[in-house]
Scaffold this motif. Structure first.
Motif, PDB file in Angstrom:
ATOM      1  N   GLN A 217       0.807  -1.217   0.000  1.00 45.86           N
ATOM      2  CA  GLN A 217       0.000   0.000   0.000  1.00 45.86           C
ATOM      3  C   GLN A 217       0.845   1.274   0.000  1.00 45.86           C
ATOM      4  OE1 GLN A 217      -2.922  -0.664  -0.548  1.00 45.86           O
ATOM      5  NE2 GLN A 217      -3.828  -2.253   0.705  1.00 45.86           N
ATOM      6  N   GLY A 218       2.133   1.173   0.345  1.00 51.42           N
ATOM      7  CA  GLY A 218       2.991   2.353   0.338  1.00 51.42           C
ATOM      8  C   GLY A 218       3.620   2.649  -0.997  1.00 51.42           C
ATOM      9  N   SER A 219       3.389   1.791  -2.018  1.00 50.63           N
ATOM     10  CA  SER A 219       3.992   2.021  -3.334  1.00 50.63           C
ATOM     11  C   SER A 219       3.009   1.897  -4.487  1.00 50.63           C
ATOM     12  CB  SER A 219       5.153   1.042  -3.568  1.00 50.63           C
ATOM     13  OG  SER A 219       6.249   1.313  -2.739  1.00 50.63           O
ATOM     14  N   VAL A 220       1.890   1.214  -4.278  1.00 48.53           N
ATOM     15  CA  VAL A 220       0.859   1.090  -5.306  1.00 48.53           C
ATOM     16  C   VAL A 220      -0.418   1.683  -4.726  1.00 48.53           C
ATOM     17  CG1 VAL A 220      -0.362  -0.442  -6.881  1.00 48.53           C
ATOM     18  CG2 VAL A 220       1.964  -1.012  -6.155  1.00 48.53           C
ATOM     19  N   LEU A 221      -0.751   2.872  -5.181  1.00 48.54           N
ATOM     20  CA  LEU A 221      -1.829   3.658  -4.578  1.00 48.54           C
ATOM     21  C   LEU A 221      -3.186   3.149  -5.033  1.00 48.54           C
ATOM     22  CD1 LEU A 221      -2.244   6.198  -2.775  1.00 48.54           C
ATOM     23  CD2 LEU A 221      -2.381   7.522  -4.882  1.00 48.54           C
ATOM     24  N   GLN A 222      -4.162   3.190  -4.119  1.00 45.81           N
ATOM     25  CA  GLN A 222      -5.528   2.801  -4.429  1.00 45.81           C
ATOM     26  C   GLN A 222      -6.425   4.033  -4.357  1.00 45.81           C
ATOM     27  OE1 GLN A 222      -6.555  -0.778  -4.425  1.00 45.81           O
ATOM     28  NE2 GLN A 222      -4.774  -1.760  -3.526  1.00 45.81           N
TER      29      GLN A 222
ATOM     30  N   PRO B  92       5.191   5.997 -11.653  1.00 50.91           N
ATOM     31  CA  PRO B  92       4.963   7.023 -10.638  1.00 50.91           C
ATOM     32  C   PRO B  92       3.729   7.878 -10.921  1.00 50.91           C
ATOM     33  CG  PRO B  92       7.277   6.918 -11.207  1.00 50.91           C
ATOM     34  CD  PRO B  92       6.567   6.034 -12.180  1.00 50.91           C
ATOM     35  N   ALA B  93       2.845   7.974  -9.929  1.00 50.87           N
ATOM     36  CA  ALA B  93       1.624   8.767 -10.056  1.00 50.87           C
ATOM     37  C   ALA B  93       1.535   9.819  -8.963  1.00 50.87           C
ATOM     38  CB  ALA B  93       0.401   7.858 -10.004  1.00 50.87           C
ATOM     39  N   SER B  94       2.653  10.102  -8.293  1.00 49.35           N
ATOM     40  CA  SER B  94       2.635  11.065  -7.197  1.00 49.35           C
ATOM     41  C   SER B  94       2.254  12.460  -7.658  1.00 49.35           C
ATOM     42  CB  SER B  94       4.004  11.101  -6.503  1.00 49.35           C
ATOM     43  OG  SER B  94       4.305   9.853  -5.909  1.00 49.35           O
TER      44      SER B  94
ATOM     45  N   GLY C 101       2.642   2.745  -9.138  1.00 52.52           N
ATOM     46  CA  GLY C 101       1.463   3.008  -9.948  1.00 52.52           C
ATOM     47  C   GLY C 101       0.273   3.382  -9.089  1.00 52.52           C
ATOM     48  N   ALA C 102      -0.850   3.616  -9.748  1.00 52.47           N
ATOM     49  CA  ALA C 102      -2.106   3.947  -9.077  1.00 52.47           C
ATOM     50  C   ALA C 102      -3.227   3.154  -9.734  1.00 52.47           C
ATOM     51  CB  ALA C 102      -2.397   5.447  -9.148  1.00 52.47           C
ATOM     52  N   VAL C 103      -4.111   2.600  -8.911  1.00 53.19           N
ATOM     53  CA  VAL C 103      -5.232   1.807  -9.390  1.00 53.19           C
ATOM     54  C   VAL C 103      -6.516   2.503  -8.953  1.00 53.19           C
ATOM     55  CG1 VAL C 103      -6.374  -0.434  -9.336  1.00 53.19           C
ATOM     56  CG2 VAL C 103      -3.879  -0.303  -9.251  1.00 53.19           C
ATOM     57  N   ASN C 104      -7.316   2.892  -9.929  1.00 44.98           N
ATOM     58  CA  ASN C 104      -8.519   3.688  -9.674  1.00 44.98           C
ATOM     59  C   ASN C 104      -9.757   2.838  -9.944  1.00 44.98           C
ATOM     60  OD1 ASN C 104     -10.290   5.818  -9.224  1.00 44.98           O
ATOM     61  ND2 ASN C 104     -10.072   6.634 -11.286  1.00 44.98           N
ATOM     62  N   VAL C 105     -10.555   2.605  -8.921  1.00 45.33           N
ATOM     63  CA  VAL C 105     -11.819   1.880  -9.057  1.00 45.33           C
ATOM     64  C   VAL C 105     -12.928   2.908  -9.252  1.00 45.33           C
ATOM     65  CG1 VAL C 105     -13.447   0.299  -7.973  1.00 45.33           C
ATOM     66  CG2 VAL C 105     -10.988  -0.017  -7.641  1.00 45.33           C
TER      67      VAL C 105
END
Length: 725
Positions: free
Chosen positions: A120-125, A157-159, A169-173
């Motif tokens: 959870q600290g590197s792949v954002l939800q 990177p999505a910061s 990365g970032a995963v958007n639901v």
């Protein structure tokens, strides 16, 4: 037993429902004209994934299409997720290019790995583009794939878009929203492990200015290990008010209540997985886990002109998480000790780590932005967005860590699971208050029909305050421990070249930051250090072919992360000097073929390693970081045999991983095959026969400790009735 505990009452209920609904109106002459908005239940001869020229808000706040964005963006739509039969959101997410599941009970069953980084600290939800803040590495929302409209995966990177914790990365639901026409869906299913599910939803317009959507889902299962029962309830409702064509107000509420399987993994015996204990659950008989989440949001979108648009979303989320388990198990060999040196009676499973934990978290937030689109000269235009993001997170951590340690040794095959030992009681131990403020901007300049330049910037300040909670004389006392401010500036710049309308070539440089642990639970050992920093160089291509019936993407990248905490010798101080990196290639292709065939495939090869990392006197340089598979692949085949019959088959491959920094403990790679056969009883009703793990592969999804594997579901057969109207 692979199919145990079947309940005749559930089978009878399902069969009766099929017969009753199947005897309704006669079938229409043309079955399966899906994608036309008529509510057909099978998608026949229609692309299942959005094309590359569909605007996507996850990769850019300017709403660029994947063709226009200088980044890797993949989308899985909700109808495809449900047609494939994915049982959880993380299962659906890990079908995307470069994404693997590292879910375990400690992270709420939602953690992912991407591009050489995990957790959870590197792949954002995110939910509907709004970031979630994990507490002690745990996220438990959203809860059910029934509620999903689509899942977007932004790799790398999505910061600069969403803040710290997104280097991989970032995963958007994106959740379901009201449709332009009244439409409803329902599903009821039953299968292996006495699993049962029922879900329904309906939405559409109410008059000229108001529309709605409501959904509900229930799931239960006896599980594939002893005492492996689980159940969940998910509810959601949305109202959209459009008093004018330029103004929309969206109000949404979500509720999730999960009681997941209380299974923390299967211990290895002499370093190997013993199939004879595949169904054993070594947790205590009264183990408990429960996750409750409630979310409310209000979004206002105003477009006063084609050149100006304004958006604001305010949101509120509460999470209550509870654990009470005996979590650690290891095989005691002939030496009288486990692999980690823990003593025990030879020939037994040593059980330990009786943890009772509760998380109480509340998140408030608001995100606002203004977008300006301006023509500059013939063939040259500019799009610019500026905005601010504010969040306040209150978190209380409770535990029973003062209790007497619960340890025993049990026969691997037959034992009394006993009950949880708690002599201290679960009580608050510390609380934190995290304020996150950020300003962001993004700009795109188009230079004629072929070239464009995209840049973005974000400045973020996160202030964390922590209080330790003690009970001197039995009276609670909150003592201020420390305050820490993390300030970060991130940016990205990319260029896109489209020599053809159907081909896009791009390059990008992006920076990002990751917390050393979890932002909301910064410890006294981390307070002296800053966030870790990273950067990525990426180049890629995106192609549409066969008149839009085929799509292909290719990306090559290198990510470097610096600022790891390292200890050069046992007597050396901890320093923030370590470095790790990942470089790799991702590819994906999707094509609709003649004769009703379709294929979707993706694959990833990467090299992840510690470049410079020492801990406790050990040098891990050159080793692969834990929980990172360096090879991934997914293939889905679809065959529309007739306008009533559809078949699907999917192959998932996950390469070998390690559970420790030194790579002494290896988790083997695996491949599993799933399949679905659907038959349309009418244009609006279908029966699905689904098989999971067709060849009954015994495999580890991830590890919970070095000698304890969390196994995947064995071969299972489910049947479901789906309806659309």
């Amino acid at each position: 037993m692979l199919y145990r505990n079947y309940n005749a009452r559930h089978w009878g209920l399902l069969a009766g429902t099929v017969l009753m609904l199947g005897s309704g109106p006669a079938m229409a002459q043309q079955i399966g004209e899906a994608g036309t908005g008529d509510g057909s239940v099978l998608v026949i001869g229609t692309r299942e994934t959005p094309v590359l020229d569909t605007p996507n808000a996850t990769a850019s706040r300017l709403g660029l299409t994947p063709f226009e964005a200088p980044a890797s963006i993949a989308t899985i739509d909700g109808d495809t997720i449900r047609a494939r039969g994915d049982q959880s959101i993380v299962e659906a997410q890990s079908r995307a290019p470069g994404i693997a599941s590292v879910a375990n009970p400690g992270n709420g069953g939602t953690a992912l790995s991407a591009r050489g980084f995990s957790g959870q600290g590197s792949v954002l939800q995110l939910i509907d583009g709004v970031r979630l803040f994990p507490a002690a590495g745990t996220i438990t929302f959203p809860t059910d794939p029934w509620m999903v409209e689509r899942i977007d995966i932004l790799s790398g990177p999505a910061s600069v878009l969403y803040g710290q914790g997104a280097l991989g990365g970032a995963v958007n639901v994106v959740m379901r929203k009201p449709s332009a026409r009244t439409q409803g869906q329902a599903e009821i299913g039953y299968g292996a492990q006495d699993s049962f599910r029922a879900a329904a939803g309906i939405g559409g317009p109410v008059g000229h200015t108001l529309s709605y959507r409501v959904d509900a889902s229930y799931r239960r299962s006896d599980g594939y290990v002893d005492r492996g029962d689980s159940n969940s309830v998910a509810l959601s409702g949305t109202l959209v008010w459009k008093p004018t064509p330029t103004l929309a107000v969206t109000i949404r509420g979500d509720h999730g209540d999960q009681r997941p399987i209380t299974y923390f993994g299967t211990p290895l015996i002499d370093g190997r997985l013993e199939l004879a204990v595949r169904e054993r659950n070594y947790n205590v008989a009264d183990a408990r886990m429960r996750f409750r989440d409630d979310r409310a949001s209000v979004q206002v979108d105003w477009t006063p002109s084609a050149a100006v648009s304004v958006s604001n979303i305010a949101y509120y989320l509460t999470s209550d998480r509870f654990w009470r388990n005996l979590e650690s198990y290891c095989w005691v060999g002939s030496t009288g000790a486990c692999a980690d040196g823990s003593p025990g009676r030879p020939g037994t499973i040593r059980r330990s780590s009786n943890y009772g934990i509760r998380h109480d978290q509340t998140q408030w937030g608001d995100q606002a932005s203004v977008t300006l689109r301006t023509p500059l000269a013939p063939g040259i235009a500019n799009a610019f967005v500026i905005g601010a993001d504010a969040n306040l997170v209150r978190f209380t951590h409770e535990n029973d860590f003062g209790s007497v340690a619960q340890e025993d040794g049990v026969d691997p095959f037959a034992f009394d699971p006993s009950r949880f030992l708690d002599t201290q009681g679960i009580a608050p131990r510390y609380r934190t208050r995290t304020a996150a403020l950020a300003v962001f901007a993004e700009d795109r300049v188009t230079l004629g029909p072929k070239w464009s330049v995209v840049g973005g910037f974000r400045y973020e300040e996160n202030q964390v305050r922590r209080w330790a909670i003690a009970y001197p004389g039995g009276v609670r006392s909150d003592r201020f421990a420390f305050e820490k401010a993390f300030r970060n500036a991130t940016w990205r710049a990319g260029i896109v070249y489209r020599p053809l309308p159907t081909l896009s070539l791009y390059g990008q440089y992006a920076t990002g930051v990751d917390p050393l642990g979890t932002l909301t639970t910064v410890s006294t050992g981390q307070v002296a250090f800053s966030n870790a920093r990273g950067n990525q160089v990426e180049a890629g291509a995106k192609l549409s072919f066969l008149g839009g019936r085929g799509m292909a993407t290719l990306a090559a990248y290198r990510i470097v992360k610096t600022g790891l905490l390292a200890q050069r010798t046992l007597s050396s101080p901890v320093e923030q000097v370590g470095q790790r990196s990942a470089q790799g290639v991702e590819a994906a292709v999707s094509v609709d073929l003649p004769q009703g065939f379709g294929i979707e495939a993706n694959g990833t090869l990467l090299d992840a390693r510690f470049d410079d990392f020492r801990s406790g006197g050990a040098d891990y340089s050159g080793r692969t970081p834990p929980d990172v598979p360096e090879a991934l692949g997914n293939i889905w085949l679809r065959w529309d045999a007739t306008r009533r019959v559809q078949a699907r088959a999917g192959l998932r491959y996950v390469g070998r991983r390690f559970s420790d920094n030194g790579n002494a403990f290896r988790i083997p790679g695996y491949a599993t095959v799933d399949g679905t056969l659907s038959y349309a009883l009418s244009p609006h009703m279908a029966v699905d026969l689904r098989v999971y793990n067709l060849f009954d592969k015994a495999y580890a999804v991830t590890a919970y400790g070095d000698q304890q594997w969390i196994l995947g579901r064995p071969r299972s057969l489910d049947v479901a009735l789906r309806a659309a109207f």
